[in-house]
Write an enzyme that holds these catalytic residues in place. Structure first.
Site, PDB file in Angstrom:
ATOM      1  N   GLN B  34       0.829  -1.208   0.000  1.00 20.46           N
ATOM      2  CA  GLN B  34       0.000   0.000   0.000  1.00 20.46           C
ATOM      3  C   GLN B  34       0.863   1.257   0.000  1.00 20.46           C
ATOM      4  O   GLN B  34       2.065   1.203   0.194  1.00 20.46           O
ATOM      5  CB  GLN B  34      -0.922   0.000   1.224  1.00 20.46           C
ATOM      6  N   ASP B  89       0.393   0.226  13.551  1.00 23.79           N
ATOM      7  CA  ASP B  89       0.894   1.475  14.149  1.00 23.79           C
ATOM      8  C   ASP B  89       1.322   1.278  15.607  1.00 23.79           C
ATOM      9  O   ASP B  89       1.920   2.168  16.204  1.00 23.79           O
ATOM     10  CB  ASP B  89      -0.144   2.594  14.021  1.00 23.79           C
ATOM     11  N   GLU B 109       1.088  -8.392  11.661  1.00 24.29           N
ATOM     12  CA  GLU B 109       0.749  -7.306  10.728  1.00 24.29           C
ATOM     13  C   GLU B 109       1.288  -7.702   9.352  1.00 24.29           C
ATOM     14  O   GLU B 109       2.433  -8.150   9.241  1.00 24.29           O
ATOM     15  CB  GLU B 109       1.392  -6.008  11.238  1.00 24.29           C
ATOM     16  N   ASP B 140       0.552 -12.755   6.940  1.00 24.66           N
ATOM     17  CA  ASP B 140      -0.898 -12.699   6.774  1.00 24.66           C
ATOM     18  C   ASP B 140      -1.624 -13.197   8.026  1.00 24.66           C
ATOM     19  O   ASP B 140      -1.409 -14.330   8.476  1.00 24.66           O
ATOM     20  CB  ASP B 140      -1.287 -13.548   5.563  1.00 24.66           C
ATOM     21  N   GLY B 141      -2.492 -12.368   8.567  1.00 28.02           N
ATOM     22  CA  GLY B 141      -3.190 -12.689   9.809  1.00 28.02           C
ATOM     23  C   GLY B 141      -4.182 -13.831   9.665  1.00 28.02           C
ATOM     24  O   GLY B 141      -4.402 -14.602  10.613  1.00 28.02           O
ATOM     25  N   ASP B 159      -7.470  -5.586  14.734  1.00 22.75           N
ATOM     26  CA  ASP B 159      -7.271  -4.143  14.562  1.00 22.75           C
ATOM     27  C   ASP B 159      -6.994  -3.919  13.080  1.00 22.75           C
ATOM     28  O   ASP B 159      -5.867  -3.648  12.668  1.00 22.75           O
ATOM     29  CB  ASP B 159      -6.083  -3.726  15.435  1.00 22.75           C
ATOM     30  N   ASP B 162     -10.586  -1.263   6.736  1.00 19.82           N
ATOM     31  CA  ASP B 162     -11.963  -1.501   6.324  1.00 19.82           C
ATOM     32  C   ASP B 162     -12.126  -2.844   5.606  1.00 19.82           C
ATOM     33  O   ASP B 162     -11.165  -3.374   5.053  1.00 19.82           O
ATOM     34  CB  ASP B 162     -12.416  -0.372   5.377  1.00 19.82           C
TER      35      ASP B 162
END
Lengths: 278, 278
Positions: B34, B89, B109, B140-141, B159, B162
């Protein structure tokens, strides 16, 4: 490529802005007091702004109007005579008149044009305006309160704009003292008190000024309100001769037709964020 | 006349947008996953966006991070092993590690660059990253959860961003079922579940999917969060072998250093708006 219209309200001192996408401008006028504009938004229904500040949208006004009315009315043991200062869009008045115990709801709004425009563009908010218990006076709320006879009202609701310009006096200790005088014993005052995130000092000030003005138990209610700065809002409640926990909970539980408010929410909304705990 | 810089996030399907005034662009990079951008805002401190969506600001992230961590940890009778999916974060991790009972906090994460950039620009959120109880895995979670041994964790915190793109799978029934399997008895799952005003259907869906996935008591928490769409947010909580009212209230009362969360707020936040009552 089609043109896009956006309405933007800048929260100048907070370096932030909220925008709503607009389908069309429905109405614009300069009243003796302010610039009134009505827009049809893409997703939030009809929007009213006063001097460029969002006052109400169809989609989210229920949050504010329910929280400005029902907690105060269910705090009072038997609210018969209610006074609304401001509230020209009539959304608070509508909620007040849903209480059968109310015998008289007096609305004192400075700018008659706000109410006339609301009647045309927000018929839902004005659906109870013909109720024979409703009385409209288009005049200055501060003078009205100062001239009111002692003990005249059971509940006073300050449904005002921000504490700048003509509304600044509605946040002053002597105004709250005049409200205290105009309230009967067991009277309840509720005033909109801005954003907890952006105006925490103002909330603390409202609380201490109501206490100075003679109210016995003062606290605030916290609730979401998307179209007001930060999306998080508050109302501050002063009780005259009533304890902090005064609450007709059974009546609140039997009350229907709300979209945000219910009895348990009245209690939840009074829980302050840690940074605003006394 | 000086130039003004504004960052704007459009909530396209809701015809709304939030803007923050910017002093300068501090950092921009394209990670393998991203676009990561860091801005210095005028009034909200440092801002991180991912693919143009606000993730965190200095000024208001405490609301989200406290509510994503403390209610779940005080619902569990003795949380020792905590898993965070997403949360790059590190703000949620910081809050989790403030609980002394926690022996291990595993953060999974997808994008290591988010955490590395946070370490540089949000040192406060990352202040507990060196805690020996913290373990970082950048992978990958969904796979992580599916491969976890049964009963491995006491608390799982989702956490996430979207429910679009790679995060969509984090809102699926089979993912919640895998979380249920990875939780020990008396385990607690909490997942961010978007805006009550804009995504009420998604909240109901999260609740029903967690129930389908085997959780015994499911409800949501509601809280303000200015920089997320509508300024009003939610987290949905699933309990495995715990009652709806499970809550270490004495421990929560003794917990200090929060700015929004406190014991009474945990209870207040679970009161749904009337339109989301079961």
């Amino acid at each position: 490529m089609s043109t896009e219209l956006w309405y933007t309200e800048r929260y100048e001192e907070h370096g932030a802005a909220l925008s709503l996408k607009i389908r069309e401008v429905l109405h614009r006028e300069q009243s003796p007091y302010q610039n009134i504009e009505i827009f049809e938004t893409e997703q939030f229904g009809t929007l009213m702004t006063l001097d460029g500040l969002v006052m109400v949208t169809d989609r989210d006004n229920f949050l504010y109007h329910e929280m400005m009315s029902h907690p105060a009315l269910f705090t009072h043991p038997a609210p018969k005579r209610v006074l609304i200062i401001g509230g020209g869009d009539c959304g608070t008045l509508r909620e007040v008149l849903r209480h059968r115990e109310v015998e008289e709801a007096v609305q004192v709004e400075l700018d008659e044009r706000v109410t006339r425009v609301a009647e045309r563009f927000f018929p839902e908010l004005c659906e109870n305006n013909q109720d024979p218990r409703a009385r409209f006076h288009f005049t200055d709320g501060i003078t009205w309160i100062k001239e009111a006879e002692a003990g005249r009202y059971d509940v006073i609701i300050i449904d005002s704009t921000d504490p700048v310009g003509p509304a600044a006096g509605l946040f002053a200790t002597d105004f709250y003292a005049a409200c205290h005088h105009a309230l009967a014993d067991q009277g309840v005052l509720v005033a909109q008190s801005e954003s907890p995130l952006l105006h925490a000092d103002l909330i603390r000030q409202c609380q201490s000024r109501m206490t100075e003005a003679g109210f016995d138990a003062v606290n605030s209610l916290y609730f979401p309100q998307f179209c007001y700065p930060s999306g998080w809002w508050s109302a501050t409640l002063g009780r005259k001769g009533l304890a902090m926990d005064a609450f007709r909970i059974d009546a609140a539980r039997a009350f229907t037709g709300t979209r945000y408010y219910h009895a348990a929410m009245q209690q939840a909304a009074q829980v302050a964020p840690a940074f605003l705990l006394p």
